[in-house]
Write a protein that holds these residues in place. Structure first.
Motif, PDB file in Angstrom:
ATOM      1  N   GLY A   1      -0.945 -31.365  10.475  1.00  0.00           N
ATOM      2  CA  GLY A   1      -0.209 -32.402  11.200  1.00  0.00           C
ATOM      3  C   GLY A   1      -0.185 -33.713  10.446  1.00  0.00           C
ATOM      4  N   ARG A   2      -1.331 -34.082   9.853  1.00  0.00           N
ATOM      5  CA  ARG A   2      -1.393 -35.327   9.076  1.00  0.00           C
ATOM      6  C   ARG A   2      -0.446 -35.258   7.883  1.00  0.00           C
ATOM      7  NH1 ARG A   2      -5.827 -38.743   9.449  1.00  0.00           N
ATOM      8  NH2 ARG A   2      -4.742 -39.902   7.823  1.00  0.00           N
ATOM      9  N   CYS A   3      -0.396 -34.102   7.219  1.00  0.00           N
ATOM     10  CA  CYS A   3       0.485 -33.939   6.060  1.00  0.00           C
ATOM     11  C   CYS A   3       1.957 -34.056   6.466  1.00  0.00           C
ATOM     12  CB  CYS A   3       0.231 -32.589   5.382  1.00  0.00           C
ATOM     13  SG  CYS A   3      -1.366 -32.464   4.562  1.00  0.00           S
ATOM     14  N   LEU A   4       2.305 -33.395   7.571  1.00  0.00           N
ATOM     15  CA  LEU A   4       3.685 -33.464   8.042  1.00  0.00           C
ATOM     16  C   LEU A   4       4.069 -34.869   8.455  1.00  0.00           C
ATOM     17  CD1 LEU A   4       3.845 -30.163  10.128  1.00  0.00           C
ATOM     18  CD2 LEU A   4       5.005 -30.618   7.966  1.00  0.00           C
ATOM     19  N   ASP A   5       3.139 -35.575   9.106  1.00  0.00           N
ATOM     20  CA  ASP A   5       3.405 -36.962   9.492  1.00  0.00           C
ATOM     21  C   ASP A   5       3.648 -37.825   8.265  1.00  0.00           C
ATOM     22  OD1 ASP A   5       3.319 -36.566  12.176  1.00  0.00           O
ATOM     23  OD2 ASP A   5       1.195 -37.103  12.393  1.00  0.00           O
ATOM     24  N   ALA A   6       2.854 -37.578   7.200  1.00  0.00           N
ATOM     25  CA  ALA A   6       2.995 -38.361   5.976  1.00  0.00           C
ATOM     26  C   ALA A   6       4.354 -38.135   5.328  1.00  0.00           C
ATOM     27  CB  ALA A   6       1.877 -37.993   4.990  1.00  0.00           C
ATOM     28  N   VAL A   7       4.839 -36.876   5.372  1.00  0.00           N
ATOM     29  CA  VAL A   7       6.150 -36.568   4.818  1.00  0.00           C
ATOM     30  C   VAL A   7       7.255 -37.193   5.660  1.00  0.00           C
ATOM     31  CG1 VAL A   7       7.781 -34.695   4.350  1.00  0.00           C
ATOM     32  CG2 VAL A   7       5.364 -34.421   3.751  1.00  0.00           C
ATOM     33  N   ALA A   8       7.084 -37.157   6.994  1.00  0.00           N
ATOM     34  CA  ALA A   8       8.135 -37.628   7.902  1.00  0.00           C
ATOM     35  C   ALA A   8       8.219 -39.147   7.966  1.00  0.00           C
ATOM     36  CB  ALA A   8       7.900 -37.080   9.308  1.00  0.00           C
ATOM     37  N   ALA A   9       7.095 -39.836   7.711  1.00  0.00           N
ATOM     38  CA  ALA A   9       7.035 -41.284   7.918  1.00  0.00           C
ATOM     39  C   ALA A   9       8.136 -42.057   7.204  1.00  0.00           C
ATOM     40  CB  ALA A   9       5.661 -41.809   7.511  1.00  0.00           C
ATOM     41  N   PRO A  10       8.380 -41.825   5.890  1.00  0.00           N
ATOM     42  CA  PRO A  10       9.421 -42.616   5.228  1.00  0.00           C
ATOM     43  C   PRO A  10      10.828 -42.279   5.692  1.00  0.00           C
ATOM     44  CG  PRO A  10       8.577 -40.927   3.758  1.00  0.00           C
ATOM     45  CD  PRO A  10       7.687 -40.945   4.953  1.00  0.00           C
ATOM     46  N   LEU A  11      10.980 -41.112   6.336  1.00  0.00           N
ATOM     47  CA  LEU A  11      12.312 -40.713   6.793  1.00  0.00           C
ATOM     48  C   LEU A  11      12.614 -41.175   8.208  1.00  0.00           C
ATOM     49  CD1 LEU A  11      12.367 -37.057   5.396  1.00  0.00           C
ATOM     50  CD2 LEU A  11      13.515 -39.055   4.432  1.00  0.00           C
ATOM     51  N   LYS A  12      11.563 -41.510   8.974  1.00  0.00           N
ATOM     52  CA  LYS A  12      11.771 -41.897  10.372  1.00  0.00           C
ATOM     53  C   LYS A  12      12.691 -43.103  10.504  1.00  0.00           C
ATOM     54  CE  LYS A  12       7.413 -40.254  12.338  1.00  0.00           C
ATOM     55  NZ  LYS A  12       6.171 -40.682  13.002  1.00  0.00           N
ATOM     56  N   ARG A  13      12.610 -43.985   9.498  1.00  0.00           N
ATOM     57  CA  ARG A  13      13.388 -45.218   9.586  1.00  0.00           C
ATOM     58  C   ARG A  13      14.889 -44.958   9.497  1.00  0.00           C
ATOM     59  NH1 ARG A  13       8.919 -46.700   6.531  1.00  0.00           N
ATOM     60  NH2 ARG A  13      10.010 -46.246   4.588  1.00  0.00           N
ATOM     61  N   LEU A  14      15.256 -43.741   9.022  1.00  0.00           N
ATOM     62  CA  LEU A  14      16.675 -43.405   8.936  1.00  0.00           C
ATOM     63  C   LEU A  14      17.295 -43.156  10.302  1.00  0.00           C
ATOM     64  CD1 LEU A  14      16.613 -40.903   5.935  1.00  0.00           C
ATOM     65  CD2 LEU A  14      17.314 -43.307   5.884  1.00  0.00           C
ATOM     66  N   LEU A  15      16.451 -42.952  11.305  1.00  0.00           N
ATOM     67  CA  LEU A  15      16.937 -42.568  12.622  1.00  0.00           C
ATOM     68  C   LEU A  15      16.710 -43.672  13.634  1.00  0.00           C
ATOM     69  CD1 LEU A  15      15.478 -38.975  12.628  1.00  0.00           C
ATOM     70  CD2 LEU A  15      17.854 -39.592  12.275  1.00  0.00           C
ATOM     71  N   PRO A  16      17.726 -44.014  14.423  1.00  0.00           N
ATOM     72  CA  PRO A  16      17.538 -45.015  15.477  1.00  0.00           C
ATOM     73  C   PRO A  16      16.693 -44.460  16.605  1.00  0.00           C
ATOM     74  CG  PRO A  16      19.712 -44.052  15.630  1.00  0.00           C
ATOM     75  CD  PRO A  16      19.095 -43.505  14.378  1.00  0.00           C
ATOM     76  N   HIS A  17      16.134 -45.356  17.408  1.00  0.00           N
ATOM     77  CA  HIS A  17      15.337 -44.916  18.547  1.00  0.00           C
ATOM     78  C   HIS A  17      16.192 -44.140  19.523  1.00  0.00           C
ATOM     79  CE1 HIS A  17      11.632 -47.011  17.579  1.00  0.00           C
ATOM     80  NE2 HIS A  17      12.366 -48.041  17.217  1.00  0.00           N
ATOM     81  N   HIS A  18      15.576 -43.180  20.166  1.00  0.00           N
ATOM     82  CA  HIS A  18      16.265 -42.333  21.151  1.00  0.00           C
ATOM     83  C   HIS A  18      16.238 -43.050  22.499  1.00  0.00           C
ATOM     84  CE1 HIS A  18      17.465 -38.255  22.583  1.00  0.00           C
ATOM     85  NE2 HIS A  18      17.022 -38.748  23.719  1.00  0.00           N
ATOM     86  N   ALA A  19      17.252 -43.812  22.765  1.00  0.00           N
ATOM     87  CA  ALA A  19      17.284 -44.569  24.023  1.00  0.00           C
ATOM     88  C   ALA A  19      18.721 -44.707  24.492  1.00  0.00           C
ATOM     89  CB  ALA A  19      16.664 -45.949  23.814  1.00  0.00           C
ATOM     90  N   HIS A  20      18.904 -44.609  25.783  1.00  0.00           N
ATOM     91  CA  HIS A  20      20.210 -44.803  26.421  1.00  0.00           C
ATOM     92  C   HIS A  20      21.254 -43.839  25.882  1.00  0.00           C
ATOM     93  CE1 HIS A  20      18.349 -48.382  28.012  1.00  0.00           C
ATOM     94  NE2 HIS A  20      18.198 -48.877  26.806  1.00  0.00           N
ATOM     95  N   ARG A  21      20.791 -42.640  25.501  1.00  0.00           N
ATOM     96  CA  ARG A  21      21.717 -41.638  24.979  1.00  0.00           C
ATOM     97  C   ARG A  21      21.925 -40.498  25.968  1.00  0.00           C
ATOM     98  NH1 ARG A  21      24.244 -43.256  20.135  1.00  0.00           N
ATOM     99  NH2 ARG A  21      22.831 -44.648  19.044  1.00  0.00           N
ATOM    100  N   GLU A  22      21.159 -40.482  27.034  1.00  0.00           N
ATOM    101  CA  GLU A  22      21.158 -39.340  27.918  1.00  0.00           C
ATOM    102  C   GLU A  22      22.138 -39.543  29.071  1.00  0.00           C
ATOM    103  OE1 GLU A  22      17.126 -38.744  29.060  1.00  0.00           O
ATOM    104  OE2 GLU A  22      16.434 -38.400  27.011  1.00  0.00           O
ATOM    105  N   ILE A  23      22.872 -38.490  29.391  1.00  0.00           N
ATOM    106  CA  ILE A  23      23.835 -38.516  30.485  1.00  0.00           C
ATOM    107  C   ILE A  23      23.125 -38.144  31.778  1.00  0.00           C
ATOM    108  CG2 ILE A  23      25.898 -37.386  31.410  1.00  0.00           C
ATOM    109  CD1 ILE A  23      26.800 -36.984  28.490  1.00  0.00           C
ATOM    110  N   ASP A  24      23.396 -38.892  32.831  1.00  0.00           N
ATOM    111  CA  ASP A  24      22.808 -38.599  34.139  1.00  0.00           C
ATOM    112  C   ASP A  24      23.584 -37.444  34.758  1.00  0.00           C
ATOM    113  OD1 ASP A  24      21.722 -38.508  36.639  1.00  0.00           O
ATOM    114  OD2 ASP A  24      21.973 -40.641  37.079  1.00  0.00           O
ATOM    115  N   MET A  25      22.943 -36.276  34.804  1.00  0.00           N
ATOM    116  CA  MET A  25      23.623 -35.078  35.284  1.00  0.00           C
ATOM    117  C   MET A  25      23.502 -34.864  36.790  1.00  0.00           C
ATOM    118  SD  MET A  25      22.668 -32.319  32.302  1.00  0.00           S
ATOM    119  CE  MET A  25      22.833 -32.713  30.562  1.00  0.00           C
ATOM    120  N   VAL A  26      22.622 -35.609  37.429  1.00  0.00           N
ATOM    121  CA  VAL A  26      22.376 -35.364  38.857  1.00  0.00           C
ATOM    122  C   VAL A  26      22.984 -36.441  39.752  1.00  0.00           C
ATOM    123  CG1 VAL A  26      20.278 -34.078  38.367  1.00  0.00           C
ATOM    124  CG2 VAL A  26      20.124 -36.524  38.799  1.00  0.00           C
TER     125      VAL A  26
END
Length: 486
Positions: free
Chosen positions: A7-32
């Motif tokens: 897990g630590r190794c995968l986190d280390a690989v993913a860390a520099p790439l995370k900045r390429l992605l915006p936060h996951h917020a206000h993207r979900e459709i209210d289905m109910v």
């Protein structure tokens, strides 16, 4: 300790790439809550575009091969589609279980259960990707021989394409399960963005490997698996970056028995249903193979075009699944009938309009898959064979869309066995019976393709009866519950 270090190794690989992605917020459709039609449209359009982009990139494999290689090479690539679908559909079907489970927990606001479902699903996708990849790598050639694929260039090319393709199976599975998680909570846009980038990479690599390096079938297969891993990594990073209920922590990846059971309960019947569907297509492909390379190339090219119609309809069917699942979780039973009506009307309109459009433009579109300097008679034969398929299938494809919506409504309601049994009998059974009776008497392509609409009519009608029964039973239970508590 080993899991922690991984897990630590995968986190280390993913860390520099995370900045390429915006936060996951206000993207979900209210289905109910809110209007069903507009929310279904908002959910479906990104999914339709995503599917069509994926088809464009897959079609690019055939177009590039058709423009720079021989008709045999086109037949090699297109001959693999039904077999690949057969070999992966059981496992892709499990992603339906993920969609239903996460949607129901999301509707019920059960955060811990959502987390367990997400981590189990992603871990499961990686394990299955490796297993399916190994199986396909060693069994592809054997299965192609069993299907009656013409020996020589076609068989050799198809075998090579499949072996390389299955090396990308871990990425394929990870993308499908990750995208299923995102869509089940209403985020259908991000998978579109990631697929767009992966698809551009696929097209560029297609041209480089085939046009410049002359790698032929191997080149388009390599381009495909590279693009699959790109889309998989982007989905994975999105879930890691998310601060919502579907946040993924790599150190917590594990398969929990309770969640696995829930996924299997819905996903296995869905996957088995897809396998049966694919078996019938493999049988039909085997029959097409008996007509030779030109018929194979024409049918394969036509299937690339008809897939655009199917993708639009399937997106609406996916909306039916997610919306039904979330409303069941939220106990909004009053919205189920409206969801069915909206999705059914939408899928029929989409199927009729797009099917007619593809049929109308069939000749110029089919020419995209042939080289101008090929034998004119060969080109004419390939196009003619493709048009036979499109006229019969595309003009009746809305029946398949209606079938898909009804099956997903039943799955969203928690009834996983009924659509499986009906599909086994209505799709595979009817088509096998047709091949060994009607087609055996008059072995022409037109008769063979008519088995598609016949099987859709039988299956859709039976699924509608099942849906009415399950829905009425559910509503009676809901009505009886307050009386029992009074």
């Amino acid at each position: 300790m080993l899991r922690y270090r991984i897990g630590r190794c995968l986190d280390a690989v993913a860390a520099p790439l995370k900045r390429l992605l915006p936060h996951h917020a206000h993207r979900e459709i209210d289905m109910v809550n809110g209007p069903v039609f507009s929310n279904v449209v908002r959910y479906s359009i990104p999914l339709i575009l995503s599917g069509m982009l994926q088809l464009l990139y897959n079609m690019a494999d055939v177009v590039v091969v058709g423009q720079f290689e021989s008709t045999d090479a086109v037949a090699s690539v297109t001959a693999t589609s039904s077999l690949i679908t057969l070999m992966v559909n059981l496992f892709i079907g499990l992603s339906v279980g993920t969609s239903v489970l996460v949607a129901q927990y999301s509707g019920a606001n059960k955060y811990r259960e959502i987390q367990d479902a997400v981590h189990t699903s992603i871990a499961l996708s990686l394990v299955m990707g490796v297993l399916v990849g190994i199986f396909g790598l060693f069994m592809s050639h054997t299965f192609l021989v069993w299907m009656g694929t013409p020996e020589g260039n076609v068989l050799d090319g198809a075998s090579l394409y499949m072996r390389i393709y299955f090396l990308g199976m871990p990425g394929n599975m990870l993308y499908n399960f990750g995208a299923a998680v995102m869509r089940s909570v209403g985020d259908s846009k991000r998978p579109l963005y990631y697929l767009s980038l992966a698809g551009v990479i696929n097209i560029v690599l297609n041209i480089i490997t085939v046009a410049f390096f002359g790698m032929g079938v191997a080149g388009v297969a390599i381009a495909t698996i590279v693009s699959q891993y790109v889309s998989a990594v982007l989905v994975l990073l999105n879930l890691i970056r998310s601060h919502g209920s579907v946040h993924l922590d790599l150190k917590k990846l594990r398969i929990k028995k309770v969640m696995l059971g829930g996924i299997m309960k819905i996903g296995l019947p869905a996957g088995f249903s897809s396998i049966i569907f694919s078996i019938s297509n493999v049988l039909i492909q085997s029959s097409i193979n008996s007509f030779g390379a030109n018929a194979m190339a024409g049918s394969g090219s036509a299937s690339q075009l008809e897939n655009f119609v199917y993708t639009a309809m399937n997106a609406i069917a996916q909306a039916a699944l997610s919306f039904t699942g979330q409303n069941i979780g939220a106990q909004r039973y009053d919205r189920i009938a409206k969801i069915m009506r909206v999705c059914m009307l939408s899928v029929i309109v989409a199927g009729i309009v797009l099917g007619a459009l593809v049929t109308l433009l069939s000749e110029p579109l089919l020419h995209l898959f042939t080289r101008a300097d090929h034998d004119p008679q060969v080109i004419a034969d390939v196009v003619h064979n493709g048009q036979i398929r499109l006229r019969i299938i595309c003009l009746t494809y809305f029946l398949d869309g209606a079938m898909e919506v009804l099956a997903n409504m039943l799955r969203g309601l928690g009834s996983a066995i009924a659509p499986t049994v009906v599909t086994v009998v209505g799709i595979c059974g009817v088509r096998m019976l047709w091949i060994y009776t009607v087609f055996a008497v008059d072995r022409v392509l037109d008769i063979l393709y008519i088995s598609y609409p016949v099987s859709w009519i039988v299956t859709a009608a039976t699924l509608f009866v099942c849906y009415v029964h399950v829905h009425r039973k559910m509503m009676r239970s809901v009505s009886a519950a307050p009386a029992a508590n009074a």
